[in-house]
Scaffold this active site. Structure first.
Site, PDB file in Angstrom:
ATOM      1  N   TRP A 178      40.899  32.778  34.451  1.00 38.55           N
ATOM      2  CA  TRP A 178      40.389  33.837  33.576  1.00 38.55           C
ATOM      3  C   TRP A 178      40.809  35.219  34.058  1.00 38.55           C
ATOM      4  CZ3 TRP A 178      35.829  37.111  34.725  1.00 38.55           C
ATOM      5  CH2 TRP A 178      35.420  37.019  36.066  1.00 38.55           C
ATOM      6  N   GLU A 233      30.954  32.758  41.639  1.00 41.80           N
ATOM      7  CA  GLU A 233      31.187  31.377  42.058  1.00 41.80           C
ATOM      8  C   GLU A 233      30.212  30.920  43.134  1.00 41.80           C
ATOM      9  OE1 GLU A 233      35.372  31.249  42.924  1.00 41.80           O
ATOM     10  OE2 GLU A 233      35.901  31.282  40.797  1.00 41.80           O
ATOM     11  N   GLN A 248      30.916  37.549  43.598  1.00 37.58           N
ATOM     12  CA  GLN A 248      31.710  38.555  42.906  1.00 37.58           C
ATOM     13  C   GLN A 248      30.940  39.077  41.713  1.00 37.58           C
ATOM     14  OE1 GLN A 248      33.511  34.737  42.170  1.00 37.58           O
ATOM     15  NE2 GLN A 248      34.929  35.869  40.900  1.00 37.58           N
TER      16      GLN A 248
END
Lengths: 784, 784
Positions: free
Chosen positions: A361, A488, A593
């Protein structure tokens, strides 16, 4: 880490002033050349020593079975790995029968520099062989931006103080040895000898090798041709077969004499064409390249880049290192994508085998905004590549029991290659990210033909996915449960705010585009009822909010979770994934993140300014930035909420990710998203560019560490120049005919053709700087 | 599926009246013999045809690397697989030089039956060879419950109508061929030729083979000795070496004459002892077995089982099939565990290689309640095995960043072997399940020495795990986030009710036991503060409740999730895991196996009767029973809330799981938990046994399909007999000295020594039967 003295700051070049063998692999990535179709790592001409040899053709890959100790329904069976194809940049040199090898003899001087304006990689070496013969060697290398199959190298050797015999072996080598694989799961699967020799052809000093892969059934050709310029008596021989093509040039050089070899390389591949057709294709390209010659190639290259810099350059006043970094970043982003032409732009471009050469992505969310405003044709091509993958995405959705299209989390060909579903398949936001890129491209270009075709096809199929992934609960709220957002270190959660807001955007865009292009939508089977369902889902999508804390939980329950106890971890525990199991990361308030913070960037209208401030500070304490996708987004939001100096710290972190090897894995290839993020940090951060409202919006504001910032954008075919100073910003439309309506800190402005409008920048009080997790405060760019 | 006519109903035997080669593999599991140390599948004596040959020694395993396409921190590196060891049950027969093979010639009659009272597997065959020689063959086989290394076989052959030459090869064969592996992930990893021959020894008709595994470093010995009884002229030869030991007997038989071979087998293994020591150990066992002889072994076996049935038999009046099934179940559960002696009882016992021979939570949650009340020494031994695994469990916890002990989800040796963490590592409830079994054992036996040692060690270390896995949120609630409960169609959820209630129980038991055994607790480093923290966590543990629906969500948010759309699935979509990806199962309201319903069984006091009724009906609609661990628990709760006929349906499903092959995988081994669940369904279901309150509690109530139910329990050293009729229940204490305090439907009763107390059963209105997912209504046991 790479210290700054390895690459001194220059405005328009990346220069390496001495050869540090400990940083060889990193330098190979930094000096990689590419045009989106062909990529050459910055390996030394003579091949050794190397960190990792690398020659890549976009999408040329091999399949490998994905092993599962415990298999499950819907797990992809095959992985795809980018192949290190036939190495054509190899030019071995022998001086009086001793190999030119920088590890032996005396290297008096060694420099390499990448000229960002001409796209040429230069090298010069001054070396004395173990037996005492001293030479100067110079090389120049390009991967052509104008002739996508073509690379070229010019090598010059001259003796310094005595006669030498020089033997040059210019080669094509397939199935090179690869360095041993690291234990880090992010490093690519090595493929040993992936190529099967099919045929070899020789004509004069031209050699062509044909190879094919074993399982993926792809065929490639690499061809080289040469111009040799040496003193009388210089001889050349040629040989070819199997995995080796070689042209050997022998010359005796007196001081003052020089041997010059110009090597032209052409690469091509096909999944369908015959060996002869693939051979002919590269030989034709080679002949075309030679017809313009070395000088022609260089001139074309400089022209193409001049054009690029003219429309895309960013000027940073007050921070020369950041100035260099943003130009390096723009150069690499441009080169990675400009000739990709309906092929993916992998996370590492064509600069290394990291992540197996897969596209994620990152491309849509980080690269495509940059391309949309600087090289829109490349953005469109990338989205057309996604469109070409719709059949596989539809199959994947059907396989998963879903409707519409489920684009792969990681892929080369469009087929899902993620073997870990909580971090792959479940990260459905990629579909909305692609849709978001579609919407941005259409809005920025006004390309309604694209909207009616590629755009509508993608928007409709992704909207169908969302309407199937979510459901209305008893209270009517549209819930999207059990999916994974960008962070993640969380997975399989309910109502991830980023995902839900992006899905909302996707659903609305699909509905609006289908209404605008009713006939095309009807051809895709879109009904009024379907459109109504999209609007309804979008209008009722659940956005959880923690009233007690006054912040948005990243996903439902998130703010109720425990925090990670850093005291039990090693001193430098980053990346956490190497020290903490996923199960524990997932259930804790720890963020790899930007996730909620990225939602505040891309869907800023969904948050009020107070929420943004509180959310930013809350997540700042939790975000460890173990992903290179984080710093740029944190820069953008830090700037928006008034942490301007912190924003500069993050902008620099994004910018220097590779130049300083901050992630310790630049060896595996460049972090293209972080490079693109440099532009985002500056343009969306300090420029305040937002494109989710009615007008193109700016809210410029400089940190104390910058005196000025200038950048250009292409918008609806017109060039807009923005110059930001500490107190005012000037907007200039460079177009002769079109004006642009934009906003400056919320004020709507019309900037007419060839007109400049200047506005004051409202003052914002610098906020108290929030805290980061232990040891993760970014390096400070300015003393404070 | 196995139809009922394959195994006609008998009270005390499982009989196969004809050989169906299509059901061979299932019959091998059903006719498997074991004592917990040694297990022999019910393979035909002559070895072929087979479904899968199988000879297993508890914990004798090989290691194999677990492959990960995308690795992660804390993933186990090695898996463990039970090894098919040297086959000693093989006795090949040649009749006039033609192999006795039921696939050839004419099989006039073939019967096998397992006598549940004597523990002998009988076989008789009447066969004419392709060349016309007709014989009768009879065999009997036992795996000794009294001499754990020993198995024995007696084979008799007689000609029917003419003289025949009979050659009998009695063998030991290592590294037998295994059938090809199925694609189903639940089937064991095949290990090809796992054994390395170390030595072979011969003495008279005794052969001993020594083998070792390659990676796990285990050594085993198999020995056989023989008694041959044939007409004059019968000769015997012996040979041995490598993977083969063989005694060959040749006899010429006239009609009326008979060859009888008695084969004694002994097995042993060690991770540490020398080859000679392991050899000597099995040869000593063999000599001991021969000294008592065949009759001695049979007599001991019958005595041991008579003793077992005397204390453990369950009588079912009104359903002969269920009567047979519960006896078969009790027999197999007893044989799987009685001589396991501090080794695990795998999910499939020693009856097949399903689940790689691993032990799961099934053992503590389903088997140990049965063992605790019928064979308490086996329950204690199993928990002592868990105690012996504490060092590995502590290492695992430390490796995961946790305190205390994290017992493995699946294992042979105590090391985690689960390669899929959302369904393995994250299922921390196994730790509370073990603790629950400890508490039950201590309560049922009053064994305070066990409590002070094994019990305390396990309780303390598991409580430490929970206090670290959970945390108190801002409101003080103790949350356990991101873990997986029993339902394998949900994972990584917050505050799973089962897990939280079991953890609460674990914490309280640890605190109470540590207080009771202060000195021993201090030696484990338990402080007053730690105990206080356990009480606090237990008292504040979060139990989510959905006020709107009036039911407990299985985990937080569960009742807000979408339901699975069965209309998009194939007609017979079960097990769903073969048709629906985990990501979709996890985010939907679909339940593989009792989870919240199991919590209502094991922690019944935490729910009021109304909640139980509503919860049961709510989850009944969602539970697809794709796990064999579900039906028994649903039977227990269905009975409690008044769905008595439905409870009988589920009791029968649990009981017939293997006898009718309801899960289509009995070939891989018996479902021990479902077999144990048969007892639970009857005793805890219709008997209403609960043991989480102050007294042993009963709430008997029969379904319309049963006329009576009788069972015995051992409780604090006394035998309690419970006889339940349609209207009344009688409680008899068979002990001479001790009485038992119990409750009958809430009324406290004291039943004195040798006393019977009878009470009426309060009438309960049968509730409207709840619905099950499409196609998953259980087979109805009684018309209604």
């Amino acid at each position: 880490m790479i210290h700054q003295d390895a690459y001194p700051v220059e405005e328009w070049a990346l220069r390496e002033t001495r050869l540090d063998l400990g940083l060889l692999a990193q330098a190979e990535s930094l000096f990689a050349l590419s045009n989106g179709h062909l990529g050459l790592r910055g390996n030394l001409d003579e091949g050794e020593p190397y960190g990792a040899p690398g020659t890549y053709l976009n999408s040329f890959h091999e399949l490998r079975s994905l092993p599962y100790a415990e298999a499950g329904y819907g797990y992809p069976e095959d992985g795809q790995s980018i192949v290190n194809v036939t190495n054509g940049k190899l030019i071995r040199v022998l001086i009086d029968d001793e190999p030119f090898d920088v590890r032996y003899g005396d290297l008096h001087d060694h420099q390499r520099w990448l000229d960002l304006r001409t796209g040429v990689l230069y090298r010069s070496a001054d070396w004395t062989s173990p037996s005492g013969a001293r030479i100067r060697l110079r090389s120049r290398r390009i991967v052509s931006l104008t002739q996508r199959s073509i690379a070229a190298i010019r090598l010059e050797i001259e003796p310094v103080d005595a006669n030498v015999q020089v033997v040059v072996q210019s080669e094509l080598v397939a199935n090179e040895d690869q360095p041993a694989r690291s234990g880090d799961p992010r490093v690519a699967a090595q493929l040993q000898a992936p190529l099967v020799a099919e045929d070899a052809f020789v004509h004069d000093l031209r050699v062509t090798l044909l190879h094919a892969t074993r399982r993926s059934g792809l065929r490639m050709a690499a061809a080289m041709d040469h111009e040799v310029d040496g003193p009388p008596g210089t001889t050349s021989r040629v040989e070819a077969g199997g995995d080796l093509g070689r042209v050997t040039v022998v010359a005796h050089l007196d001081p003052g004499e020089r041997l010059r070899l110009t090597k032209y390389l052409a690469y091509g591949w096909s999944a369908r064409r015959s060996p002869a057709a693939v051979r002919d294709q590269v030989e034709a390209a080679l002949t075309a390249a030679r017809s313009g010659g070395w000088k022609g190639l260089l001139a074309e290259q400089a022209d193409a880049l001049a054009n690029f810099w003219d429309r895309a350059d960013v000027q940073v006043d007050g921070d020369p290192e950041l100035q260099q970094a943003v130009r390096f970043a723009l150069f690499q982003v441009h080169c990675a994508s400009t000739r990709a032409e309906r092929r993916p732009v992998p996370a590492k471009g064509l600069t290394g085998t990291g992540y197996d050469g897969h596209c994620f992505w990152d491309t849509e969310t980080f690269l495509l905004p940059v391309l949309t405003y600087t090289t829109p044709h490349a953005a469109a091509d990338e989205l057309r590549w996604r469109e070409s993958c719709l059949p596989q995405a539809r199959d994947r959705a059907a396989n998963l029991g879903l409707r519409g299209a489920a684009f792969p989390w990681r892929t080369i060909t469009g087929a899902e290659c993620s073997a870990y579903w909580p971090g792959g398949t479940a990260a459905f936001h990629i579909n909305a990210d692609i849709a978001d890129a579609v919407v941005r491209y259409i809005k920025a270009t006004g390309d309604e033909e694209f909207a009616r075709t590629t755009g509508l096809a993608i928007l409709v199929e992704t909207a169908r996915l969302w309407s199937c992934l979510g459901h209305h609960d008893n209270d009517g709220a549209f819930r999207i449960d059990g999916v994974t957002g960008p962070d993640e270190y969380s997975a399989v959660a309910d109502n991830n705010v980023f995902t839900n807001l992006m899905a909302q955007h996707n659903l609305r865009a699909a509905a609006a585009t289908a209404e605008r292009h009713g006939h095309a939508a009807a051809e895709l089977g879109v009904t009024a009822a379907e459109i109504a369902a999209w609007w309804w889902a979008a209008d009722t999508v659940l956005i959880p909010f923690d009233d007690e804390l006054g912040v948005h939980p990243q996903a439902e329950n998130f703010t109720r979770h425990d925090r990670l106890d850093f005291t039990t971890l090693p001193d430098d525990p980053y990346p956490l994934l190497l020290h903490v199991p996923y199960f524990d990361l997932y259930r804790k308030q720890v963020v790899k993140q930007a996730d909620l913070v990225l939602a505040m960037h891309l869907r800023g209208h969904a948050f009020d300014p107070d929420q943004k401030r509180r959310n930013f500070d809350y997540y700042e304490e939790l975000t460890v930035r173990d992903s290179s996708l984080s710093a740029a987004t944190q820069a953008v939001l830090a700037a928006e909420v008034g942490h301007l100096d912190l924003a500069l710290d993050y902008a620099a972190e994004a910018a220097l990710m590779d130049l300083r090897d901050l992630g310790h894995n630049t060896r595996d290839g460049l972090h293209l998203a972080s490079l693109a993020g440099t532009w985002l940090a500056l343009v969306a951060g300090f420029g305040g560019l937002r494109d989710h409202g009615e007008h193109l919006a700016f809210a410029p504001r400089l940190p104390s560490g910058l005196r000025g910032l200038g950048f250009s954008l292409l918008y609806r075919g017109a060039r807009l120049r923005v110059e930001i100073g500490p107190e005012a910003a000037a907007y200039t439309v460079l177009d002769e005919e079109r004006g642009i309506e934009l906003t400056h800190h919320g004020e709507v402005l019309y900037v007419g053709p060839k007109q400049t409008v200047t506005r004051q920048i409202p003052v914002i009080a610098e906020q108290p700087t929030p805290r980061q997790p232990p040891g993760r405060a970014p390096q400070r760019r300015t003393a404070r």
